[in-house]
Design a protein around this motif. Structure first.
Motif, PDB file in Angstrom:
ATOM      1  N   ILE A   7      73.561  51.484 -50.467  1.00 50.29           N
ATOM      2  CA  ILE A   7      74.679  51.778 -51.373  1.00 50.29           C
ATOM      3  C   ILE A   7      76.012  51.438 -50.715  1.00 50.29           C
ATOM      4  CG2 ILE A   7      75.929  53.656 -52.523  1.00 50.29           C
ATOM      5  CD1 ILE A   7      73.159  54.977 -52.968  1.00 50.29           C
ATOM      6  N   GLY A   8      76.104  51.697 -49.414  1.00 54.33           N
ATOM      7  CA  GLY A   8      77.349  51.418 -48.699  1.00 54.33           C
ATOM      8  C   GLY A   8      77.533  49.968 -48.306  1.00 54.33           C
ATOM      9  N   HIS A   9      76.429  49.225 -48.142  1.00 48.91           N
ATOM     10  CA  HIS A   9      76.503  47.832 -47.695  1.00 48.91           C
ATOM     11  C   HIS A   9      75.543  46.943 -48.500  1.00 48.91           C
ATOM     12  CE1 HIS A   9      77.275  50.630 -44.333  1.00 48.91           C
ATOM     13  NE2 HIS A   9      78.259  49.795 -44.010  1.00 48.91           N
ATOM     14  N   PRO A  10      75.703  46.883 -49.830  1.00 51.95           N
ATOM     15  CA  PRO A  10      74.746  46.126 -50.655  1.00 51.95           C
ATOM     16  C   PRO A  10      74.699  44.634 -50.345  1.00 51.95           C
ATOM     17  CG  PRO A  10      76.682  46.732 -51.938  1.00 51.95           C
ATOM     18  CD  PRO A  10      76.774  47.474 -50.644  1.00 51.95           C
ATOM     19  N   GLU A  11      75.862  44.025 -50.075  1.00 49.59           N
ATOM     20  CA  GLU A  11      75.891  42.586 -49.791  1.00 49.59           C
ATOM     21  C   GLU A  11      75.118  42.249 -48.520  1.00 49.59           C
ATOM     22  OE1 GLU A  11      78.583  44.411 -50.337  1.00 49.59           O
ATOM     23  OE2 GLU A  11      79.613  43.608 -52.103  1.00 49.59           O
ATOM     24  N   GLU A  12      75.245  43.111 -47.511  1.00 48.78           N
ATOM     25  CA  GLU A  12      74.526  42.888 -46.259  1.00 48.78           C
ATOM     26  C   GLU A  12      73.038  43.153 -46.434  1.00 48.78           C
ATOM     27  OE1 GLU A  12      76.188  45.034 -42.975  1.00 48.78           O
ATOM     28  OE2 GLU A  12      78.241  44.682 -43.635  1.00 48.78           O
ATOM     29  N   ALA A  13      72.699  44.190 -47.201  1.00 49.28           N
ATOM     30  CA  ALA A  13      71.303  44.605 -47.357  1.00 49.28           C
ATOM     31  C   ALA A  13      70.421  43.497 -47.908  1.00 49.28           C
ATOM     32  CB  ALA A  13      71.221  45.837 -48.251  1.00 49.28           C
ATOM     33  N   ILE A  14      70.959  42.703 -48.851  1.00 48.63           N
ATOM     34  CA  ILE A  14      70.129  41.665 -49.469  1.00 48.63           C
ATOM     35  C   ILE A  14      69.900  40.476 -48.536  1.00 48.63           C
ATOM     36  CG2 ILE A  14      70.774  42.292 -51.815  1.00 48.63           C
ATOM     37  CD1 ILE A  14      72.729  39.990 -51.853  1.00 48.63           C
ATOM     38  N   LYS A  15      70.598  40.436 -47.413  1.00 51.43           N
ATOM     39  CA  LYS A  15      70.427  39.338 -46.454  1.00 51.43           C
ATOM     40  C   LYS A  15      69.496  39.717 -45.306  1.00 51.43           C
ATOM     41  CE  LYS A  15      75.162  37.758 -47.366  1.00 51.43           C
ATOM     42  NZ  LYS A  15      76.511  37.572 -46.783  1.00 51.43           N
ATOM     43  N   GLU A  20      65.032  44.581 -40.140  1.00 52.87           N
ATOM     44  CA  GLU A  20      66.468  44.639 -39.835  1.00 52.87           C
ATOM     45  C   GLU A  20      67.139  45.778 -40.598  1.00 52.87           C
ATOM     46  OE1 GLU A  20      67.297  39.892 -38.922  1.00 52.87           O
ATOM     47  OE2 GLU A  20      67.460  40.670 -40.972  1.00 52.87           O
ATOM     48  N   LEU A  21      66.752  45.969 -41.857  1.00 52.40           N
ATOM     49  CA  LEU A  21      67.319  47.060 -42.641  1.00 52.40           C
ATOM     50  C   LEU A  21      66.922  48.407 -42.047  1.00 52.40           C
ATOM     51  CD1 LEU A  21      68.873  48.141 -45.050  1.00 52.40           C
ATOM     52  CD2 LEU A  21      66.829  47.822 -46.462  1.00 52.40           C
ATOM     53  N   GLY A  22      65.678  48.494 -41.595  1.00 53.87           N
ATOM     54  CA  GLY A  22      65.228  49.725 -40.947  1.00 53.87           C
ATOM     55  C   GLY A  22      66.051  50.026 -39.706  1.00 53.87           C
ATOM     56  N   LYS A  23      66.331  49.000 -38.928  1.00 50.65           N
ATOM     57  CA  LYS A  23      67.108  49.170 -37.701  1.00 50.65           C
ATOM     58  C   LYS A  23      68.546  49.579 -38.020  1.00 50.65           C
ATOM     59  CE  LYS A  23      68.221  46.796 -33.364  1.00 50.65           C
ATOM     60  NZ  LYS A  23      68.072  45.528 -32.588  1.00 50.65           N
ATOM     61  N   ARG A  24      69.152  48.928 -39.015  1.00 56.41           N
ATOM     62  CA  ARG A  24      70.538  49.238 -39.395  1.00 56.41           C
ATOM     63  C   ARG A  24      70.674  50.667 -39.920  1.00 56.41           C
ATOM     64  NH1 ARG A  24      73.748  44.604 -40.823  1.00 56.41           N
ATOM     65  NH2 ARG A  24      73.132  42.912 -39.411  1.00 56.41           N
ATOM     66  N   SER A  28      62.955  52.557 -39.950  1.00 58.58           N
ATOM     67  CA  SER A  28      62.000  51.533 -39.522  1.00 58.58           C
ATOM     68  C   SER A  28      61.649  50.633 -40.698  1.00 58.58           C
ATOM     69  CB  SER A  28      60.718  52.192 -38.998  1.00 58.58           C
ATOM     70  OG  SER A  28      60.041  52.870 -40.050  1.00 58.58           O
ATOM     71  N   GLY A  29      61.037  49.495 -40.380  1.00 58.80           N
ATOM     72  CA  GLY A  29      60.602  48.579 -41.426  1.00 58.80           C
ATOM     73  C   GLY A  29      59.563  49.232 -42.326  1.00 58.80           C
ATOM     74  N   ALA A  30      58.692  50.048 -41.732  1.00 57.61           N
ATOM     75  CA  ALA A  30      57.663  50.744 -42.517  1.00 57.61           C
ATOM     76  C   ALA A  30      58.300  51.717 -43.512  1.00 57.61           C
ATOM     77  CB  ALA A  30      56.717  51.490 -41.587  1.00 57.61           C
ATOM     78  N   ALA A  31      59.390  52.359 -43.076  1.00 56.70           N
ATOM     79  CA  ALA A  31      60.088  53.295 -43.961  1.00 56.70           C
ATOM     80  C   ALA A  31      60.709  52.557 -45.142  1.00 56.70           C
ATOM     81  CB  ALA A  31      61.160  54.051 -43.192  1.00 56.70           C
ATOM     82  N   VAL A  32      61.194  51.350 -44.899  1.00 54.64           N
ATOM     83  CA  VAL A  32      61.766  50.537 -45.974  1.00 54.64           C
ATOM     84  C   VAL A  32      60.693  50.219 -47.019  1.00 54.64           C
ATOM     85  CG1 VAL A  32      62.789  48.301 -46.563  1.00 54.64           C
ATOM     86  CG2 VAL A  32      63.558  49.525 -44.518  1.00 54.64           C
ATOM     87  N   ILE A  33      59.522  49.852 -46.557  1.00 48.07           N
ATOM     88  CA  ILE A  33      58.422  49.540 -47.468  1.00 48.07           C
ATOM     89  C   ILE A  33      58.005  50.786 -48.241  1.00 48.07           C
ATOM     90  CG2 ILE A  33      56.055  48.697 -47.653  1.00 48.07           C
ATOM     91  CD1 ILE A  33      58.220  46.613 -46.827  1.00 48.07           C
ATOM     92  N   ARG A  34      58.004  51.948 -47.571  1.00 43.76           N
ATOM     93  CA  ARG A  34      57.657  53.193 -48.258  1.00 43.76           C
ATOM     94  C   ARG A  34      58.686  53.525 -49.340  1.00 43.76           C
ATOM     95  NH1 ARG A  34      56.230  54.960 -43.035  1.00 43.76           N
ATOM     96  NH2 ARG A  34      58.173  56.150 -42.826  1.00 43.76           N
TER      97      ARG A  34
END
Length: 271
Positions: A7-15, A20-24, A28-34
């Motif tokens: 929500i705070g960084h939508p433009e960055e998130a789609i790249k 990487e999103l999990g780290k930012r 974690s990447g697994a949490a993003v998939i969940r």
């Protein structure tokens, strides 16, 4: 954490990749998939497409607006109109063509259709019953869960059960769908967007806008518009797939209603 970062960084998130999103977001990447799974998305790419789609909107989004004490009539008219329009737009965006088409095919070929809803959603079930009865489908609509359970218990695998619940957490509706699955019936849910008790029991999940009216909740206003929109879309698609037959049924039912209405009027005139 992930949602807050998006929500705070939508433009960055789609790249970013899921890792990487999990780290930012300090996850974690697994949490993003969940997260994607909990939102009932097909995957991380689907999430990125939706974010990108929102970023491309150019119209000013006023959001859902609640009424205030002693609000003047024109303001109420404007707010209710805005809320209804936004609900319709968001619901249209949330409807997946492939899922809607699957639901249509089930309804088209169903031996019997059972629409189940409690409270305000029961009104939607009755509306659906009225529509599908006019094209000669065998349809039932219940807000009385005991009656719904009785009918479903005596159904068979050629029947379809449609559970309607704005929150998706209506325990009784979820239980009726669970009972239907035990009887090998096909199940469809119509809920606001997101995972819920009701969607867990549905073979096909259709979503309406998750309206955000804080005081006068949308069970009585905007969410009803979204639910009616989904029912209308399902009905119109079924109707267009059997167009000639549908037109004939509608003509017959219209003539029957006119016959009863005119006869009733004549009796009143005589009295």
């Amino acid at each position: 954490k992930i949602a807050t970062y998006i929500i705070g960084h939508p433009e960055e998130a789609i790249k970013l990749t899921a890792q990487e999103l999990g780290k930012r977001s300090d996850t974690s990447g697994a949490a993003v998939i969940r997260l994607c799974k909990s939102l009932d998305l097909k995957g991380f790419q689907d999430l990125k497409f939706r974010i990108a789609g929102d970023l491309q909107k150019t119209a000013v989004d006023e959001g859902f607006r609640d009424i205030k004490p002693n609000e003047d009539l024109q303001s109420i008219i404007d707010k209710m109109t805005n809320n209804s329009i936004q609900t319709i737009k968001e619901t249209a965006e949330l409807l997946r063509i492939d899922e809607v088409e699957k639901a249509v095919q089930l309804l088209l070929n169903a031996k019997k259709i059972h629409f189940i809803g409690v409270g305000a959603s029961g009104i939607i079930a009755k509306d659906a019953q009225q529509k599908f009865l006019r094209i000669n489908k065998t349809v039932y609509a219940f807000s009385d869960i005991h009656m719904a359970a009785t009918l479903v218990a005596n159904g068979d695998e050629d029947d379809v059960v449609v559970g309607i619940s704005f929150s998706g957490e209506t325990q009784e509706v979820a239980k009726v769908l669970e009972l239907a699955k035990q009887k090998n019936m096909k199940t469809i849910s119509i809920t606001r967007y997101g995972s819920s008790k009701v969607t867990e029991q549905a073979d096909i999940r259709l979503y309406t806008s998750a309206t955000r009216e804080p005081t006068f909740r949308s069970g009585a206003t905007s969410s009803r518009i979204g639910q009616l929109q989904v029912i209308d879309i399902l009905f119109m698609r079924v109707a267009t797939l059997k167009y000639d037959e549908t037109v004939n049924y509608i003509d017959v039912t219209r003539d029957a209603i006119d016959f009863i209405t005119k006869n009733g009027k004549k009796k009143q005139d005589k009295s």
